[in-house]
Motif scaffolding. Structure first.
Motif, PDB file in Angstrom:
ATOM      1  N   THR A 109       0.695  -1.072   0.101  1.00 25.66           N
ATOM      2  CA  THR A 109      -0.096   0.050  -0.099  1.00 25.66           C
ATOM      3  C   THR A 109       0.971   1.325  -0.089  1.00 25.66           C
ATOM      4  O   THR A 109       0.493   2.127  -0.749  1.00 25.66           O
ATOM      5  CB  THR A 109      -1.114  -0.041   1.034  1.00 25.66           C
ATOM      6  N   ALA A 110       2.083   1.238   0.591  1.00 29.09           N
ATOM      7  CA  ALA A 110       2.645   2.506   0.682  1.00 29.09           C
ATOM      8  C   ALA A 110       3.343   2.559  -0.704  1.00 29.09           C
ATOM      9  O   ALA A 110       3.429   3.837  -1.206  1.00 29.09           O
ATOM     10  CB  ALA A 110       4.040   2.264   1.683  1.00 29.09           C
ATOM     11  N   HIS A 113       0.795   4.233  -2.792  1.00 29.88           N
ATOM     12  CA  HIS A 113       0.676   5.417  -2.817  1.00 29.88           C
ATOM     13  C   HIS A 113       1.727   6.592  -3.469  1.00 29.88           C
ATOM     14  O   HIS A 113       1.243   7.338  -4.063  1.00 29.88           O
ATOM     15  CB  HIS A 113       0.580   5.796  -1.284  1.00 29.88           C
ATOM     16  N   SER A 117       0.634   8.964  -6.388  1.00 27.76           N
ATOM     17  CA  SER A 117       1.011  10.194  -6.372  1.00 27.76           C
ATOM     18  C   SER A 117       1.710  10.935  -7.460  1.00 27.76           C
ATOM     19  O   SER A 117       1.924  12.009  -7.814  1.00 27.76           O
ATOM     20  CB  SER A 117       1.854  10.750  -5.101  1.00 27.76           C
ATOM     21  N   ASP A 139      -6.732  -1.354  -0.986  1.00 33.44           N
ATOM     22  CA  ASP A 139      -6.570  -0.584  -2.336  1.00 33.44           C
ATOM     23  C   ASP A 139      -7.714   0.377  -2.433  1.00 33.44           C
ATOM     24  O   ASP A 139      -7.598   1.825  -2.865  1.00 33.44           O
ATOM     25  CB  ASP A 139      -6.660  -1.525  -3.627  1.00 33.44           C
ATOM     26  N   ALA A 142      -6.742   3.460  -0.462  1.00 32.96           N
ATOM     27  CA  ALA A 142      -5.695   4.199  -0.999  1.00 32.96           C
ATOM     28  C   ALA A 142      -6.273   5.091  -2.185  1.00 32.96           C
ATOM     29  O   ALA A 142      -6.079   6.116  -2.349  1.00 32.96           O
ATOM     30  CB  ALA A 142      -4.792   3.310  -1.403  1.00 32.96           C
ATOM     31  N   SER A 145      -8.517   7.842  -0.561  1.00 34.24           N
ATOM     32  CA  SER A 145      -7.570   8.902  -0.034  1.00 34.24           C
ATOM     33  C   SER A 145      -6.766   9.809  -1.141  1.00 34.24           C
ATOM     34  O   SER A 145      -6.749  11.021  -0.921  1.00 34.24           O
ATOM     35  CB  SER A 145      -6.569   8.241   0.990  1.00 34.24           C
ATOM     36  N   GLN A 146      -6.390   9.148  -2.219  1.00 37.60           N
ATOM     37  CA  GLN A 146      -5.610   9.794  -3.366  1.00 37.60           C
ATOM     38  C   GLN A 146      -6.770  10.875  -3.815  1.00 37.60           C
ATOM     39  O   GLN A 146      -6.324  11.855  -4.481  1.00 37.60           O
ATOM     40  CB  GLN A 146      -5.230   8.901  -4.197  1.00 37.60           C
TER      41      GLN A 146
END
Length: 485
Positions: A109-110, A113, A117, A139, A142, A145-146
């Motif tokens: 997950t990191a 992101h 990004s 997912d 993520a 949040s994105q």
């Protein structure tokens, strides 16, 4: 390639440490307590390899005898400052990429992101993220949040593609049609290589091609010295089109891939499932070579800096070209060598060409045994009313216990995993069957409310495991019906 690779009755590699029936607390006859359990859960956590155990002990010994010197002088030639180099070539081979396109780093997950990004650049007209419905929750979190980071409402920005009513998996034609229809509003297409819940293998090449057909990315050659952030951002802002990325958590080590040739933009994965690196094992990512001269990491760290000057500690960041420039901190040596032990076994048995052939046969053999059960219900006979497995329709509780398989029947549309949906939905049939299987020494995993996943992994499972799983499932159902009587 082992001479016995095609014999499904023989374990392909004896390097794996499979828990015994006693280890997992199975309630079986004493004479069978020390036998290996029927481990069909490699889709969730691969077992420990003897090789990894040895490598881990070696690194602990080096830590104890060399301490900090192990970064630069290592008795086994695995200097810690270059530890990722031991696995990068093998990972690149598994995903169909060059070494520069792959980085062993972080967690799934990191890494997702980091990639989003960089690649998710919504505009007023093109801002949507297309993914499958019921993607793995991390997912989904993520993606949402994105979207929020860009000031967007996830409910408007994310298109979650659902199967047709009464179906459990997506049709390729429907995916293509939606990409064509929504293409002008889609910024990012991102699916799972293999869907964690259903086990569907998505047509990665076709989806990527369809996404790229919508995309005409403007490439910008960035200066190598002091690029401004505006330039860094502008490289990937599409004049029109979609970027395509993949979550390969359930695909890497499970199915063959050719990410470079398919022109995938980016991909991320974990390594503790089919790659057997251990719980919480190190992740990885792929960035296509076409971005090498036009892409700079947005969140730089010292391990992504040019190794030639990294330990000179310069104040300015000079990225390693390609995916490895996205590295931030030095990777865990213990996590990396644990992965290395498993990847060496992949290489020794012939990598994905051999493993896929064996996997197709093993999963088909398990499927054949399951559909012979008198408790099996063909998927086309599962009514539309039962499609909502989260429903609490009281009438569903009145049906007889049974199961169907929601994983595609076409072997080319799945990996190793079979997902069994237990009927009636919303009842406690799945939980009772799962507990019975565990008591008989069969290890799968449950996905509430009604699914059990069974995965014969080609490296360490055999036809005997398929036989035992099917027979124990039958016994579990017989126990249910007896209890009901």
């Amino acid at each position: 390639m082992p001479p016995h690779w095609s014999d499904l009755n023989v374990i392909l590699s004896k390097e794996f440490i499979i828990p015994s029936n006693k280890d997992i607390g199975a309630k079986i006859q004493q004479q069978n307590a020390d036998q290996r359990c029927t481990y069909l859960c490699g889709n969730s956590l691969g077992p420990l390899t003897k090789r990894s155990k040895t490598l881990l002990q070696e690194e602990l010994d080096v830590w104890g005898t060399r301490a900090v010197q192990g970064h630069f002088a290592h008795p086994y030639g695995r200097e810690w400052m270059n530890i990722a180099d031991t696995v990068t070539p093998l990972l690149a081979e598994l995903v169909g990429a060059s070494e520069k396109e792959v980085a062993c780093m972080g967690t799934l997950t990191a890494n997702l992101h980091l990639m989003m990004s960089t690649f998710y650049k919504p505009t007023a007209q093109r801002f949507k993220i297309l993914c499958e419905s019921r993607a793995f929750p991390s997912d989904q979190y993520a993606f949402a949040s994105q979207a929020r980071l860009h000031g967007l409402d996830p409910n408007e920005a994310i298109i979650e593609m659902c199967p047709r009513e009464g179906e459990f998996t997506l049709r390729e034609s429907d995916i293509m049609d939606l990409i064509a229809k929504e293409g002008p509003s889609i910024s990012l297409v991102i699916f799972s290589g293999v869907q964690y819940y259903t086990g569907q293998l998505f047509p990665m090449k076709a989806i990527t091609t369809a996404a790229k057909a919508q995309a005409k990315i403007r490439y910008i050659q960035l200066p190598h010295t002091s690029p401004c952030q505006t330039c860094v951002d502008s490289f990937v802002r599409p004049s029109k089109g979609c970027v395509c990325g993949w979550d390969l958590a359930h695909a890497i080590g499970n199915v063959p891939m050719a990410l470079h040739d398919w022109e995938v933009d980016f991909a991320v994965w974990c390594s503790y499932k089919y790659l057997n690196s251990g719980p919480g094992g190190i992740g990885g990512l792929f960035v296509h070579r076409k971005w090498e001269n036009s892409l700079l990491p947005r969140y730089a760290g010292w391990w992504g800096h040019d190794p030639a000057t990294r330990f000179a500690m310069p104040p300015r960041f000079s990225a390693i070209p390609g995916a490895q420039g996205f590295q931030q901190s030095n990777p865990s040596v213990l996590a990396t060598v644990s992965l290395l032990g498993s990847l060496q076994i992949f290489k020794e048995v012939g990598m994905m060409d051999v493993l896929r052939k064996r996997s197709l046969r093993l999963t088909s053999e398990l499927e054949m045994r399951l559909i012979k059960s008198k408790f099996y219900v063909p998927i086309n006979e599962v009514s539309v009313q039962l499609h909502n497995v989260d429903g609490k329709d009281d009438t569903a509780q009145q049906g007889q216990p049974g199961f169907t398989i929601i994983t595609p029947r076409d072997p080319e549309s799945r990996g190793s995993q079979l997902s069994l949906l237990f009927l009636p939905p919303g009842s406690n049939v799945m939980e009772r069957v799962f507990n019975s299987l565990s008591a008989m020494g069969v290890v799968g995993d449950e996905r509430r409310p009604d699914v059990i996943r069974l995965t014969p992994a080609p490296l360490y499972n055999t036809l005997g495991d398929c036989d035992r799983a099917a027979s124990c499932l039958e016994e579990a159902f017989k126990g249910l019906t007896k209890a009901k009587l």
